[in-house]
Scaffold this motif. Structure first.
Motif, PDB file in Angstrom:
ATOM      1  N   MET A 278       3.064  50.091  21.591  1.00  0.00           N
ATOM      2  CA  MET A 278       3.711  50.495  20.367  1.00  0.00           C
ATOM      3  C   MET A 278       3.357  49.487  19.270  1.00  0.00           C
ATOM      4  O   MET A 278       3.556  48.291  19.421  1.00  0.00           O
ATOM      5  N   ALA A 279       2.828  49.967  18.164  1.00  0.00           N
ATOM      6  CA  ALA A 279       2.458  49.090  17.053  1.00  0.00           C
ATOM      7  C   ALA A 279       3.705  48.591  16.334  1.00  0.00           C
ATOM      8  O   ALA A 279       4.695  49.302  16.207  1.00  0.00           O
ATOM      9  N   GLN A 280       3.636  47.360  15.879  1.00  0.00           N
ATOM     10  CA  GLN A 280       4.712  46.723  15.129  1.00  0.00           C
ATOM     11  C   GLN A 280       4.172  46.314  13.759  1.00  0.00           C
ATOM     12  O   GLN A 280       2.987  46.007  13.622  1.00  0.00           O
ATOM     13  N   ASP A 281       5.042  46.267  12.771  1.00  0.00           N
ATOM     14  CA  ASP A 281       4.677  45.731  11.470  1.00  0.00           C
ATOM     15  C   ASP A 281       4.577  44.212  11.628  1.00  0.00           C
ATOM     16  O   ASP A 281       5.548  43.557  12.027  1.00  0.00           O
ATOM     17  N   VAL A 282       3.428  43.662  11.346  1.00  0.00           N
ATOM     18  CA  VAL A 282       3.174  42.227  11.545  1.00  0.00           C
ATOM     19  C   VAL A 282       4.191  41.360  10.804  1.00  0.00           C
ATOM     20  O   VAL A 282       4.667  40.363  11.336  1.00  0.00           O
ATOM     21  N   ARG A 283       4.542  41.731   9.574  1.00  0.00           N
ATOM     22  CA  ARG A 283       5.451  40.935   8.749  1.00  0.00           C
ATOM     23  C   ARG A 283       6.913  41.362   8.848  1.00  0.00           C
ATOM     24  O   ARG A 283       7.795  40.638   8.406  1.00  0.00           O
ATOM     25  N   ASP A 284       7.159  42.519   9.431  1.00  0.00           N
ATOM     26  CA  ASP A 284       8.533  43.019   9.535  1.00  0.00           C
ATOM     27  C   ASP A 284       8.692  43.797  10.850  1.00  0.00           C
ATOM     28  O   ASP A 284       8.917  45.009  10.835  1.00  0.00           O
ATOM     29  N   PRO A 285       8.574  43.100  11.981  1.00  0.00           N
ATOM     30  CA  PRO A 285       8.673  43.791  13.269  1.00  0.00           C
ATOM     31  C   PRO A 285      10.099  44.262  13.555  1.00  0.00           C
ATOM     32  O   PRO A 285      11.057  43.793  12.922  1.00  0.00           O
ATOM     33  N   ASP A 286      10.218  45.177  14.512  1.00  0.00           N
ATOM     34  CA  ASP A 286      11.536  45.632  14.953  1.00  0.00           C
ATOM     35  C   ASP A 286      12.381  44.425  15.364  1.00  0.00           C
ATOM     36  O   ASP A 286      11.858  43.439  15.898  1.00  0.00           O
ATOM     37  N   PRO A 287      13.697  44.482  15.143  1.00  0.00           N
ATOM     38  CA  PRO A 287      14.572  43.355  15.494  1.00  0.00           C
ATOM     39  C   PRO A 287      14.464  42.932  16.969  1.00  0.00           C
ATOM     40  O   PRO A 287      14.456  41.738  17.258  1.00  0.00           O
ATOM     41  N   GLY A 288      14.364  43.880  17.880  1.00  0.00           N
ATOM     42  CA  GLY A 288      14.236  43.530  19.296  1.00  0.00           C
ATOM     43  C   GLY A 288      12.938  42.802  19.600  1.00  0.00           C
ATOM     44  O   GLY A 288      12.901  41.872  20.404  1.00  0.00           O
ATOM     45  N   TYR A 289      11.873  43.232  18.945  1.00  0.00           N
ATOM     46  CA  TYR A 289      10.563  42.592  19.117  1.00  0.00           C
ATOM     47  C   TYR A 289      10.612  41.156  18.601  1.00  0.00           C
ATOM     48  O   TYR A 289      10.166  40.224  19.274  1.00  0.00           O
ATOM     49  N   LEU A 290      11.184  40.987  17.419  1.00  0.00           N
ATOM     50  CA  LEU A 290      11.298  39.649  16.842  1.00  0.00           C
ATOM     51  C   LEU A 290      12.179  38.753  17.700  1.00  0.00           C
ATOM     52  O   LEU A 290      11.843  37.586  17.943  1.00  0.00           O
ATOM     53  N   ALA A 291      13.291  39.288  18.191  1.00  0.00           N
ATOM     54  CA  ALA A 291      14.179  38.510  19.065  1.00  0.00           C
ATOM     55  C   ALA A 291      13.443  38.075  20.325  1.00  0.00           C
ATOM     56  O   ALA A 291      13.621  36.950  20.808  1.00  0.00           O
ATOM     57  N   PHE A 292      12.616  38.947  20.866  1.00  0.00           N
ATOM     58  CA  PHE A 292      11.837  38.635  22.067  1.00  0.00           C
ATOM     59  C   PHE A 292      10.933  37.421  21.827  1.00  0.00           C
ATOM     60  O   PHE A 292      10.802  36.550  22.679  1.00  0.00           O
ATOM     61  N   TRP A 293      10.347  37.335  20.628  1.00  0.00           N
ATOM     62  CA  TRP A 293       9.500  36.181  20.295  1.00  0.00           C
ATOM     63  C   TRP A 293      10.307  34.909  20.081  1.00  0.00           C
ATOM     64  O   TRP A 293       9.756  33.823  20.036  1.00  0.00           O
ATOM     65  N   GLY A 294      11.616  35.021  19.960  1.00  0.00           N
ATOM     66  CA  GLY A 294      12.458  33.847  19.820  1.00  0.00           C
ATOM     67  C   GLY A 294      12.975  33.316  21.143  1.00  0.00           C
ATOM     68  O   GLY A 294      13.472  32.187  21.218  1.00  0.00           O
ATOM     69  N   GLU A 295      12.876  34.124  22.193  1.00  0.00           N
ATOM     70  CA  GLU A 295      13.330  33.703  23.522  1.00  0.00           C
ATOM     71  C   GLU A 295      12.311  32.766  24.155  1.00  0.00           C
ATOM     72  O   GLU A 295      11.139  32.750  23.778  1.00  0.00           O
TER      73      GLU A 295
END
Length: 134
Positions: free
Chosen positions: A1-18
């Motif tokens: 699933m493609a994500q917006d590089v500068r504004d990814p889905d909240p779950g995707y961004l949270a995953f990168w913070g774990e």
């Protein structure tokens, strides 16, 4: 699933913070992939991912061998059914302020500050593609 590089889905961004171990894929001069475990930080506002490493590592050599503009790379993490990949052009930075910034970001994500290393550099990835499901 493609994500917006500068504004990814909240779950995707949270995953990168774990706290997850990632992989970095660089290309050797012969075009074959070199895949190694790394810690990665992601700053979507700047479309930037960072990896701290030793200046004498193979990953650094592969990026430098790609030429002055850098080399294409991918970083990836997976946990259960969640996965995330960031792709982009990587360059190696040696400036003390950029390395210190990357170390600070690493310490925040991985909850530990790496030991001082005078040979540390930062691989900066100008992210142009984000894929996955957080």
């Amino acid at each position: 699933m493609a994500q917006d590089v500068r504004d990814p889905d909240p779950g995707y961004l949270a995953f990168w913070g774990e706290r997850h171990l990632c992989t970095l894929t660089t290309l050797r001069p012969d075009g074959t992939p070199h895949v190694v475990p790394v810690g990665v930080t992601y700053e979507p506002e700047a479309a930037m991912a960072r990896v701290i490493t030793n200046k004498n590592s193979t990953k650094v050599a592969n990026i430098l061998a790609a030429g002055p503009d850098g080399g294409r790379v991918a970083v990836c993490q997976v946990h259960g059914g969640r996965w995330a990949t960031l792709e982009g052009l990587a360059t190696v930075r040696t400036e003390a302020d950029r390395v210190a910034d990357a170390v600070g970001r690493y310490a925040a994500r991985y909850e530990r500050t790496p030991a001082p290393n005078p040979d540390r550099v930062v691989i900066e990835i100008a992210v142009d593609r984000a894929l996955g499901r957080g």
